[in-house]
Scaffold this motif. Structure first.
Motif, short mmCIF file in Angstrom:
data_model
loop_
_atom_site.label_atom_id
_atom_site.label_comp_id
_atom_site.label_asym_id
_atom_site.label_seq_id
_atom_site.Cartn_x
_atom_site.Cartn_y
_atom_site.Cartn_z
N PRO A 116 49.29 26.45 44.56
CA PRO A 116 48.05 25.79 44.17
C PRO A 116 47.36 26.54 43.03
CG PRO A 116 47.73 27.04 46.18
CD PRO A 116 49.20 27.12 45.86
N THR A 117 46.59 25.79 42.27
CA THR A 117 45.76 26.41 41.25
C THR A 117 44.46 26.90 41.87
OG1 THR A 117 44.65 24.34 40.72
CG2 THR A 117 46.69 24.83 39.52
N LEU A 118 43.70 27.65 41.11
CA LEU A 118 42.39 28.08 41.59
C LEU A 118 41.45 26.90 41.76
CD1 LEU A 118 42.08 31.42 39.65
CD2 LEU A 118 41.57 31.16 42.09
N GLN A 119 41.60 25.87 40.95
CA GLN A 119 40.79 24.67 41.16
C GLN A 119 41.08 24.05 42.52
OE1 GLN A 119 41.63 21.25 38.64
NE2 GLN A 119 39.45 20.75 38.52
N GLU A 120 42.36 23.99 42.90
CA GLU A 120 42.71 23.48 44.23
C GLU A 120 42.13 24.37 45.32
OE1 GLU A 120 46.86 21.90 44.84
OE2 GLU A 120 47.13 22.82 42.87
N TRP A 121 42.21 25.67 45.13
CA TRP A 121 41.64 26.60 46.11
C TRP A 121 40.14 26.37 46.27
CZ3 TRP A 121 42.62 30.68 49.45
CH2 TRP A 121 43.96 31.00 49.64
N GLY A 122 39.46 26.21 45.17
CA GLY A 122 38.02 25.99 45.24
C GLY A 122 37.68 24.72 45.99
N ASN A 123 38.41 23.64 45.68
CA ASN A 123 38.17 22.38 46.36
C ASN A 123 38.46 22.50 47.86
OD1 ASN A 123 37.48 21.19 43.92
ND2 ASN A 123 39.50 20.29 43.60
N ALA A 124 39.52 23.20 48.20
CA ALA A 124 39.93 23.30 49.60
C ALA A 124 38.98 24.17 50.42
CB ALA A 124 41.34 23.87 49.70
N THR A 125 38.32 25.12 49.78
CA THR A 125 37.48 26.06 50.52
C THR A 125 35.99 25.87 50.22
OG1 THR A 125 37.79 27.74 48.79
CG2 THR A 125 39.32 27.78 50.67
N ASP A 126 35.65 24.71 49.71
CA ASP A 126 34.24 24.32 49.51
C ASP A 126 33.48 25.28 48.60
OD1 ASP A 126 34.71 22.23 51.28
OD2 ASP A 126 34.11 23.42 53.02
N THR A 127 34.13 25.70 47.52
CA THR A 127 33.46 26.59 46.58
C THR A 127 33.98 26.31 45.18
OG1 THR A 127 32.86 28.89 46.14
CG2 THR A 127 35.12 28.49 46.83
N MET A 128 33.66 27.18 44.24
CA MET A 128 34.12 27.06 42.86
C MET A 128 35.21 28.09 42.62
SD MET A 128 30.46 26.81 40.89
CE MET A 128 29.97 28.42 41.53
N SER A 129 36.08 27.78 41.70
CA SER A 129 37.14 28.73 41.36
C SER A 129 36.55 30.04 40.85
CB SER A 129 38.08 28.12 40.32
OG SER A 129 37.35 27.63 39.21
N GLU A 130 35.41 29.96 40.17
CA GLU A 130 34.79 31.19 39.67
C GLU A 130 34.41 32.14 40.81
OE1 GLU A 130 32.53 28.12 37.05
OE2 GLU A 130 33.99 27.98 38.70
N GLU A 131 33.95 31.58 41.93
CA GLU A 131 33.58 32.44 43.05
C GLU A 131 34.79 33.17 43.59
OE1 GLU A 131 31.82 32.29 47.60
OE2 GLU A 131 31.53 30.56 46.29
N LEU A 132 35.91 32.49 43.66
CA LEU A 132 37.12 33.10 44.20
C LEU A 132 37.57 34.29 43.37
CD1 LEU A 132 38.99 29.78 44.96
CD2 LEU A 132 38.12 31.37 46.67
N VAL A 133 37.47 34.19 42.05
CA VAL A 133 37.99 35.28 41.20
C VAL A 133 37.01 36.44 41.10
CG1 VAL A 133 39.57 33.83 39.90
CG2 VAL A 133 37.22 34.08 39.09
N VAL A 134 35.71 36.17 41.14
CA VAL A 134 34.77 37.29 40.96
C VAL A 134 34.64 38.14 42.21
CG1 VAL A 134 33.46 36.11 39.17
CG2 VAL A 134 32.69 35.97 41.54
N ARG A 135 35.04 37.60 43.38
CA ARG A 135 34.93 38.40 44.59
C ARG A 135 36.24 39.09 44.96
NH1 ARG A 135 34.00 33.51 48.93
NH2 ARG A 135 36.18 32.92 49.27
#
Length: 357
Positions: A328-347
């Protein structure tokens, strides 16, 4: 293919590709590459150097410490570095001496610049609030801010480089209202004698989509890294490439009582894997996607292999990437986990090694 450790890959070729797409898209407007939060987790100095090498003349640092770190790393003039999140108690003297452009919203901030007593004029961008309410002078306060800045400019204390704002990028109607308010504020500033050569309003989404939002400079953040907004166009559809890939080797395989197999990788929620991931998204092993399952541990993630028997310890698991390995892409990850892709990478935890490719 196997690897001995978890790692985050930063594809500088993809980064340069995105810079080319964005620069072409908004020309003749200039591009500012925003590198806040360690360049969205991609590595502050490496991203900034790549951007400068690609011909970008503006870097958005967010705050003064980040801006000064870039200067210390060799990002020197004529490259402009812009900082706009200013601590009220901050000594702005070092920033002025380092020729850092400063985003100014209040007369008090201008007083702080005056108090620094530096011989060189501070380069300032005057900010009007056009509805987002992320600092910026109100319509009522705007003439006073501009007039005070003009007085300091006449004394050689500041140089007014730009008029700028943030907009919500929520919908076209709200953005159009913000653009109109901004244009009115620019007119007021010009009536008060401002001759600033630059106007900037748009970040990634509005800058990419709307020619009327670009003005003289567009501040690109997430799109530089191939991170489009959730539930919107994909990076691929916009001609962008995701810069970051995260992967790890299988470290253990268990056989459950029902005969199903599961594999683990040494990445967990301490490393930035969302606790919402189990049951919502999968990862790729040998080109096939397998779901993440509970329990998600502090430093371990379990993957359901079903009855597949070919996965072995040492096989590479791609957690996210550009999709080329089935992941999956980070966009898919964001959609699946109710957040934005930016949040996933900055944490993401810095303990996960970064490797440039």
């Amino acid at each position: 293919m196997t690897t001995s450790t978890s790692e985050i890959l930063i594809d500088l070729g993809a980064l340069r590709h995105n810079l080319g797409v964005l620069t072409t898209r908004v020309a003749p407007s200039q591009v500012m590459v925003v590198v806040k939060n360690d360049a969205y987790g991609h590595g502050l100095v490496d991203v900034a150097r790549t951007a400068v090498d690609a011909g970008v003349s503006w870097i958005g640092a967010l705050d003064v410490p980040t801006a000064l770190a870039l200067r210390e790393a060799g990002i020197s003039p004529p490259t402009r570095i812009f900082a706009w999140l200013l601590d009220p108690a901050e000594d702005l003297g070092p920033a002025i001496s380092a020729s850092i452009d400063l985003g100014i919203s209040t007369v008090d901030q201008l007083h702080t610049i005056s108090a620094a007593g530096r011989p060189d004029a501070a380069r300032v961008h005057l900010k009007i609030d056009t509805g987002l309410h992320r600092n910026g002078a109100t319509v009522d306060d705007w003439p006073g801010l501009v007039s005070h800045a003009r007085a300091l400019e006449n004394q050689g204390i500041v140089e007014i480089v730009a008029v700028w704002t943030h907009i919500a990028e929520a919908n076209d109607h709200e953005d159009s209202l913000s653009i109109a308010r901004f244009e009115k504020a620019v007119d007021v500033a010009r009536e008060l004698g401002v001759r600033a050569p630059l106007r900037h309003l748009a970040a990634s989404a509005a800058g990419f989509a709307r020619s009327d939002a670009r003005f003289d400079l567009v501040r690109f953040g997430a799109f530089v890294y191939g991170l489009p907004p959730g539930d919107g166009p994909s990076a691929e559809s916009m001609g962008l490439r995701q810069v970051m890939t995260m992967r790890a080797p299988v470290t253990a395989i268990d056989v459950l009582p029902d005969g199903r197999r599961r594999a683990s990788i040494d990445l967990g929620f301490a490393d930035g894997i969302s606790t919402l991931a189990p049951g919502r998204i999968g990862v790729a092993v040998r080109g096939r996607r397998h779901p993440i399952v509970l329990p998600l541990e502090v430093d371990r993630t379990w993957i359901d292999l079903g009855d597949e028997s070919d996965v072995i310890v040492g096989d590479l698991v791609t957690v996210w990437g550009d999709g080329s390995a089935g992941e999956p892409t980070l966009q898919e990850w964001g959609n699946a986990t109710d957040t934005m892709s930016e949040e996933l990478v900055v944490r993401l935890n810095p303990r996960v090694p970064r490797r440039l490719i």
